[in-house]
Design a protein around this motif. Structure first.
Motif, PDB file in Angstrom:
ATOM      1  N   THR A   1       0.855  -1.188   0.000  1.00 33.79           N
ATOM      2  CA  THR A   1       0.000   0.000   0.000  1.00 33.79           C
ATOM      3  C   THR A   1       0.887   1.232   0.000  1.00 33.79           C
ATOM      4  O   THR A   1       1.883   1.285   0.719  1.00 33.79           O
ATOM      5  CB  THR A   1      -0.927   0.028   1.232  1.00 33.79           C
ATOM      6  OG1 THR A   1      -1.804  -1.102   1.185  1.00 33.79           O
ATOM      7  CG2 THR A   1      -1.765   1.298   1.261  1.00 33.79           C
TER       8      THR A   1
ATOM      9  N   THR B   1      -1.424  -0.900  -4.102  1.00 32.19           N
ATOM     10  CA  THR B   1      -2.680  -0.180  -3.889  1.00 32.19           C
ATOM     11  C   THR B   1      -2.353   1.249  -3.487  1.00 32.19           C
ATOM     12  O   THR B   1      -1.647   1.472  -2.501  1.00 32.19           O
ATOM     13  CB  THR B   1      -3.520  -0.841  -2.775  1.00 32.19           C
ATOM     14  OG1 THR B   1      -3.847  -2.169  -3.171  1.00 32.19           O
ATOM     15  CG2 THR B   1      -4.798  -0.053  -2.522  1.00 32.19           C
TER      16      THR B   1
ATOM     17  N   LEU C   1      -3.631   4.888  -2.206  1.00 33.65           N
ATOM     18  CA  LEU C   1      -4.777   5.421  -1.465  1.00 33.65           C
ATOM     19  C   LEU C   1      -5.301   6.735  -2.030  1.00 33.65           C
ATOM     20  O   LEU C   1      -6.506   6.970  -2.059  1.00 33.65           O
ATOM     21  CB  LEU C   1      -4.403   5.610   0.010  1.00 33.65           C
ATOM     22  CG  LEU C   1      -3.982   4.351   0.772  1.00 33.65           C
ATOM     23  CD1 LEU C   1      -3.711   4.686   2.231  1.00 33.65           C
ATOM     24  CD2 LEU C   1      -5.021   3.251   0.651  1.00 33.65           C
TER      25      LEU C   1
ATOM     26  N   ASP D   1      -9.470   2.631   4.015  1.00 32.33           N
ATOM     27  CA  ASP D   1      -8.027   2.823   3.880  1.00 32.33           C
ATOM     28  C   ASP D   1      -7.284   2.130   5.019  1.00 32.33           C
ATOM     29  O   ASP D   1      -6.215   1.539   4.816  1.00 32.33           O
ATOM     30  CB  ASP D   1      -7.676   4.315   3.881  1.00 32.33           C
ATOM     31  CG  ASP D   1      -7.880   4.952   2.524  1.00 32.33           C
ATOM     32  OD1 ASP D   1      -8.352   4.248   1.606  1.00 32.33           O
ATOM     33  OD2 ASP D   1      -7.574   6.148   2.370  1.00 32.33           O
TER      34      ASP D   1
ATOM     35  N   ARG E   1      -7.160  -1.467   4.186  1.00 31.87           N
ATOM     36  CA  ARG E   1      -6.182  -1.775   3.130  1.00 31.87           C
ATOM     37  C   ARG E   1      -4.765  -1.839   3.704  1.00 31.87           C
ATOM     38  O   ARG E   1      -3.973  -2.702   3.332  1.00 31.87           O
ATOM     39  CB  ARG E   1      -6.264  -0.710   2.027  1.00 31.87           C
ATOM     40  CG  ARG E   1      -7.538  -0.779   1.193  1.00 31.87           C
ATOM     41  CD  ARG E   1      -7.488   0.183   0.021  1.00 31.87           C
ATOM     42  NE  ARG E   1      -8.739   0.182  -0.707  1.00 31.87           N
ATOM     43  CZ  ARG E   1      -9.696   1.094  -0.564  1.00 31.87           C
ATOM     44  NH1 ARG E   1      -9.508   2.107   0.279  1.00 31.87           N
ATOM     45  NH2 ARG E   1     -10.799   1.023  -1.257  1.00 31.87           N
ATOM     46  N   ILE E   2      -4.456  -0.898   4.588  1.00 32.13           N
ATOM     47  CA  ILE E   2      -3.126  -0.897   5.212  1.00 32.13           C
ATOM     48  C   ILE E   2      -2.952  -2.130   6.093  1.00 32.13           C
ATOM     49  O   ILE E   2      -1.903  -2.782   6.076  1.00 32.13           O
ATOM     50  CB  ILE E   2      -2.919   0.393   6.034  1.00 32.13           C
ATOM     51  CG1 ILE E   2      -2.937   1.620   5.111  1.00 32.13           C
ATOM     52  CG2 ILE E   2      -1.607   0.340   6.804  1.00 32.13           C
ATOM     53  CD1 ILE E   2      -2.986   2.943   5.838  1.00 32.13           C
TER      54      ILE E   2
ATOM     55  N   SER F   1      -2.304  -5.229   3.942  1.00 32.19           N
ATOM     56  CA  SER F   1      -1.116  -5.238   3.082  1.00 32.19           C
ATOM     57  C   SER F   1       0.082  -5.824   3.829  1.00 32.19           C
ATOM     58  O   SER F   1       0.085  -5.935   5.060  1.00 32.19           O
ATOM     59  CB  SER F   1      -0.788  -3.824   2.604  1.00 32.19           C
ATOM     60  OG  SER F   1      -0.383  -3.008   3.681  1.00 32.19           O
TER      61      SER F   1
ATOM     62  N   THR G   1       3.747  -1.086   3.767  1.00 27.05           N
ATOM     63  CA  THR G   1       3.148   0.216   3.432  1.00 27.05           C
ATOM     64  C   THR G   1       4.254   1.256   3.323  1.00 27.05           C
ATOM     65  O   THR G   1       5.139   1.328   4.176  1.00 27.05           O
ATOM     66  CB  THR G   1       2.133   0.661   4.505  1.00 27.05           C
ATOM     67  OG1 THR G   1       1.040  -0.274   4.529  1.00 27.05           O
ATOM     68  CG2 THR G   1       1.590   2.051   4.197  1.00 27.05           C
TER      69      THR G   1
END
Length: 351
Positions: free
Chosen positions: A54, A75, A77, A93, A96-97, A100, A103
């Motif tokens: 991410t 990905t 953001l 968000d 997603r983090i 992952s 990041t």
């Protein structure tokens, strides 16, 4: 909505709520010291490829794609036209983090309100602020920032190139079996960045000295000015959260008229209203200054376009500024890939 989908949504919301609650408890406990280096060095990938990465902003995401290539999926953001200074991360968000493997974010307070969450996450997995590992001698610390560094490092290609090494090193530590690939990809990309920087020096250097003044919506171009020999003036400060005062606008209008500046520039992620105020103010003094075009500042162009890459973003900015301020640069830019370097759409109304 089917029962299965409904349960999935509930599960995701529940996980996110628990995570945000944990972050709050962590903050209250006073555990503010996080050893991100230890977390990054101790974590080694043991899952299925590609590695899930991410990245917050496009400039960071683009490096990861160039260095990681087939070994990563990225990905991003914040997309084209999104102002990271004002960005409020939604719950998705955070998910997603969490989901992952690694990041990357820019750092130096660029991501504003997201920064605290990102720092706390670094205690659990590799979460890397790429600019915060750059030698401080390469960073700008404007008086208006009260002891903080200017986060817009990507405007200086040579300084931003240091972030390529940070990302290559992080991926190599996390995925040692592909470290040779990451290093080779990084070296090839760094060579292209060297060529882009040389193009910037030549193109901006062709502007007549008295015309090397870049006026934009906010102070995102200080590194650009330092790298390529331009006097840079923003209507707003470093963060778009600040409002431009009438005194500042009047000062810039007087300078435009006195120095016969030909063009001022709007930005893709910032409202053009303050730049229009400059044009109107100059017109009131019987001087015509035009909008030279739209520059990319805190966000790149649309994904899938040349301007949606870091090289394309800087190529566009360099080429447009050089041509509009009286310099010499090819209309199709550094690699002949610019579709419309002469002008981007600038007739956007203020929101």
């Amino acid at each position: 909505m089917s029962t299965q989908i409904y349960q999935s949504v509930l599960s995701r919301n529940f996980i996110a709520t628990l995570f945000l609650f944990a972050i709050t408890l962590f903050s209250i406990s006073g555990c503010s010291e996080i050893d991100t280096d230890r977390t990054r060095e101790s974590a080694v990938f043991d899952g299925e490829y590609p590695i899930a990465v991410t990245a917050t902003v496009g400039m960071v995401a683009d490096i990861v794609k160039r260095v990681g290539k087939q070994h990563v999926t990225v990905t991003q953001l914040m997309g084209a036209g999104v102002d990271p200074h004002l960005y409020n991360a939604p719950r998705d968000d955070v998910l997603r983090i969490m989901e992952s493997d690694v990041t990357f974010y820019s750092g130096l307070k660029l991501e504003g309100k997201m920064a605290d969450t990102l720092v706390k996450l670094a205690n659990q997995k590799p979460v890397v602020p790429v600019t915060e590992q750059i030698d401080r001698s390469q960073l700008l610390e404007p008086e208006s920032m009260h002891g903080h560094y200017d986060p817009h490092v990507w405007m200086d290609v040579q300084a931003w190139a240091k972030c390529v090494d940070v990302i290559a090193s992080t991926l190599s530590q996390f995925d040692p079996q592909h470290s040779d690939d990451y290093r080779a990809n990084a070296d090839a990309y760094l060579k292209q960045l060297e060529e882009l920087h040389a193009y910037g020096l030549k193109a901006i250097g062709s502007i007549p000295p008295q015309s090397r003044v870049l006026i934009t919506s906010h102070d995102a171009f200080n590194y650009f000015g330092r790298a390529y020999g331009l006097e840079v003036l923003g209507v707003q400060g470093l963060s778009t959260e600040s409002e431009a005062g009438l005194q500042r606008i009047n000062e810039l209008v007087n300078m435009i008229v006195e120095r016969k500046i030909k063009a001022v520039f709007v930005e893709s992620s910032v409202s053009p209203k303050n730049i229009r105020a400059l044009i109107e103010g100059a017109a009131a003094q019987d001087y015509e200054v035009k909008i030279g075009g739209e520059l990319f500042s805190d966000a790149m162009g649309i994904d899938g376009t040349y301007e949606g890459t870091y090289v394309g973003m800087l190529d566009h900015n360099i080429t447009l500024v050089a041509r509009e301020l009286g310099g010499v640069a090819p209309p199709d830019g550094f690699l002949g890939n610019l579709a419309h370097a002469e002008s981007r759409s600038i007739e956007k109304e203020s929101p």
